[in-house]
Each structure stands twice: as C-alpha cells, then as structure tokens.
Scaffold this motif. Structure first.
Motif, short mmCIF file in Angstrom:
data_model
loop_
_atom_site.label_atom_id
_atom_site.label_comp_id
_atom_site.label_asym_id
_atom_site.label_seq_id
_atom_site.Cartn_x
_atom_site.Cartn_y
_atom_site.Cartn_z
N TYR A 105 21.14 49.22 28.96
CA TYR A 105 20.09 48.31 29.40
C TYR A 105 20.36 46.89 28.92
O TYR A 105 20.27 45.91 29.68
CB TYR A 105 18.74 48.82 28.87
CG TYR A 105 17.56 47.94 29.16
CD1 TYR A 105 16.99 47.90 30.43
CD2 TYR A 105 16.98 47.17 28.15
CE1 TYR A 105 15.88 47.11 30.69
CE2 TYR A 105 15.88 46.38 28.40
CZ TYR A 105 15.34 46.35 29.67
OH TYR A 105 14.24 45.56 29.93
N ALA A 133 23.37 45.31 30.68
CA ALA A 133 23.03 44.87 32.04
C ALA A 133 22.33 43.51 32.02
O ALA A 133 22.64 42.63 32.82
CB ALA A 133 22.16 45.92 32.73
N LEU A 134 21.39 43.34 31.10
CA LEU A 134 20.72 42.04 30.96
C LEU A 134 21.70 40.95 30.53
O LEU A 134 21.67 39.84 31.05
CB LEU A 134 19.58 42.13 29.95
CG LEU A 134 18.25 42.68 30.44
CD1 LEU A 134 17.29 42.87 29.29
CD2 LEU A 134 17.65 41.76 31.48
N LYS A 135 22.56 41.30 29.60
CA LYS A 135 23.56 40.34 29.12
C LYS A 135 24.49 39.94 30.26
O LYS A 135 24.79 38.77 30.44
CB LYS A 135 24.36 40.93 27.97
CG LYS A 135 25.41 40.00 27.41
CD LYS A 135 26.21 40.71 26.34
CE LYS A 135 27.38 39.90 25.89
NZ LYS A 135 28.36 39.61 26.91
N GLN A 136 24.94 40.89 31.03
CA GLN A 136 25.85 40.61 32.13
C GLN A 136 25.19 39.74 33.19
O GLN A 136 25.82 38.87 33.78
CB GLN A 136 26.35 41.92 32.76
CG GLN A 136 27.44 41.74 33.77
CD GLN A 136 28.70 41.11 33.21
OE1 GLN A 136 29.02 41.27 32.04
NE2 GLN A 136 29.41 40.36 34.02
N ARG A 137 23.91 39.95 33.39
CA ARG A 137 23.19 39.18 34.41
C ARG A 137 22.95 37.74 33.99
O ARG A 137 23.04 36.83 34.80
CB ARG A 137 21.87 39.86 34.71
CG ARG A 137 21.08 39.19 35.78
CD ARG A 137 19.89 40.00 36.18
NE ARG A 137 19.17 39.28 37.20
CZ ARG A 137 17.90 39.44 37.44
NH1 ARG A 137 17.21 40.31 36.75
NH2 ARG A 137 17.30 38.74 38.37
N HIS A 138 22.64 37.52 32.70
CA HIS A 138 22.21 36.20 32.25
C HIS A 138 23.19 35.49 31.32
O HIS A 138 23.15 34.26 31.23
CB HIS A 138 20.85 36.29 31.55
CG HIS A 138 19.77 36.79 32.44
ND1 HIS A 138 19.23 36.03 33.45
CD2 HIS A 138 19.12 37.97 32.48
CE1 HIS A 138 18.29 36.72 34.07
NE2 HIS A 138 18.20 37.91 33.50
N ARG A 150 26.89 35.99 30.79
CA ARG A 150 28.24 36.54 31.01
C ARG A 150 29.28 36.02 30.02
O ARG A 150 30.19 36.73 29.65
CB ARG A 150 28.70 36.23 32.42
CG ARG A 150 28.01 37.06 33.44
CD ARG A 150 28.60 36.85 34.81
NE ARG A 150 27.58 37.24 35.76
CZ ARG A 150 27.25 36.56 36.82
NH1 ARG A 150 27.88 35.46 37.12
NH2 ARG A 150 26.31 36.98 37.62
N LYS A 183 11.73 44.76 27.06
CA LYS A 183 12.55 43.70 27.65
C LYS A 183 12.41 42.41 26.86
O LYS A 183 13.39 41.70 26.63
CB LYS A 183 12.17 43.47 29.12
CG LYS A 183 13.05 42.43 29.78
CD LYS A 183 12.76 42.27 31.25
CE LYS A 183 13.73 41.26 31.87
NZ LYS A 183 13.43 41.02 33.27
N MET A 189 15.88 33.96 30.92
CA MET A 189 16.12 35.39 31.12
C MET A 189 14.85 36.14 31.52
O MET A 189 14.92 37.12 32.26
CB MET A 189 16.72 36.00 29.85
CG MET A 189 18.14 35.57 29.59
SD MET A 189 18.90 36.48 28.23
CE MET A 189 18.27 35.62 26.81
N GLU A 190 13.70 35.70 31.01
CA GLU A 190 12.41 36.33 31.33
C GLU A 190 11.37 35.22 31.47
O GLU A 190 10.87 34.71 30.47
CB GLU A 190 12.01 37.30 30.22
CG GLU A 190 10.62 37.89 30.36
CD GLU A 190 10.36 38.51 31.73
OE1 GLU A 190 9.42 38.04 32.40
OE2 GLU A 190 11.07 39.45 32.11
#
Length: 149
Positions: free
Chosen positions: A30, A33-38, A40, A96, A122-123
């Motif tokens: 989880y 995935a957040l790290k990869q999205r925001h 990289r 999250k 990110m959020e």
C-alpha cells in the motif's frame, strides 16, 4: 460534541469505510503504491510495518527512520516506516493520512510549510484528516480502548 455525546456518531458517519490492510506485507505494498504515484524520485523504502510498541514508547503514531551502515568501503542507507498497530482497525482515511505523513518525511525532514504542502499534494484533505484523527484518538481514550491499542 464530546459533552453532548455526539463525537462517536460523527466519526462513525464520516469515516465508516474500513480497510483490509492487516499484514505488514499489505501495508508495504500500500505504501509503495502511494510512493510510486506521488514520490517516484524519492529514495526506496526497505521496510514498512505495523509496530505494537510505537504508541506506548515514543508517543508517536508513525515513524520514519534512516539508518546508515558501513559495508566495506560503501555506505548503505536503510529507510523504514513504522505505523502504530492501532491503525489496523482504524478507518481507511486515517491509515492513508499516517502513511502520507511518513512518506512526506522522505523528502522533507521537518514539519515545515513545504512538508505540509507535500502532504496536501498526496492527500488534498490532509488537514481535515489530521484534525479528525485527533478527534478519533480522543474518542478512543474516552471509550477506554487506547490502552489496548
């Protein structure tokens, strides 16, 4: 809301969605995935796990640590995120929020303006989630569940 006994109802209505992230492996996936999205280009994570001792010992909900080891003539950095086990049973939004907070520390060490801007990137609801998380923890204390977490 506390005096009127409406805090628990407010939180239950607003944050009713549970999450299915109960294992350390699922938490790692989880977070990745957040790290990869925001983030990289941020340094890689070596470990992400739930930590039962975190809330009691350090009075923290999550930690981000960096450890540097010497291996021969090279330095190797390990980055870990630990999340208090109380978030296994918390609403999905609060998990999250904590993960976003700890991921932001990969880029910004201090809680400064740039740190909170990254959290909001990110959020977008980060500020409200942080406030409501404090309300959630207050409700757990009122219910007597904090000691068990």
């Amino acid at each position: 809301m506390i005096d009127a006994g409406r805090l628990a109802g407010y939180l239950a209505e607003r944050y009713s969605e549970p999450h299915q992230i109960s294992s350390d492996r699922a938490l790692f996936d989880y977070t990745q995935a957040l790290k990869q999205r925001h983030l990289r280009n941020a340094p890689p994570l070596d470990k992400v796990c739930y930590d039962a001792k975190l809330r009691i010992i350090q009075h923290a909900l999550g930690t981000h640590t960096r450890a540097t080891q010497v291996q021969g003539s090279r330095l190797k950095a390990r980055r870990e995120i630990r999340v208090a086990t109380l978030f296994r049973d918390a609403p999905a939004e609060f998990l999250k929020m904590i993960v976003v907070h700890e991921l932001a520390h990969l880029k910004e060490l201090d809680h400064n303006k740039a740190f909170y801007a990254l959290c909001k990137h990110m959020e977008p609801a980060y500020g409200q989630l942080e406030f409501d998380l404090r309300l959630y923890l207050t409700q757990l204390d009122l219910d007597g569940k904090e000691a068990k977490a």
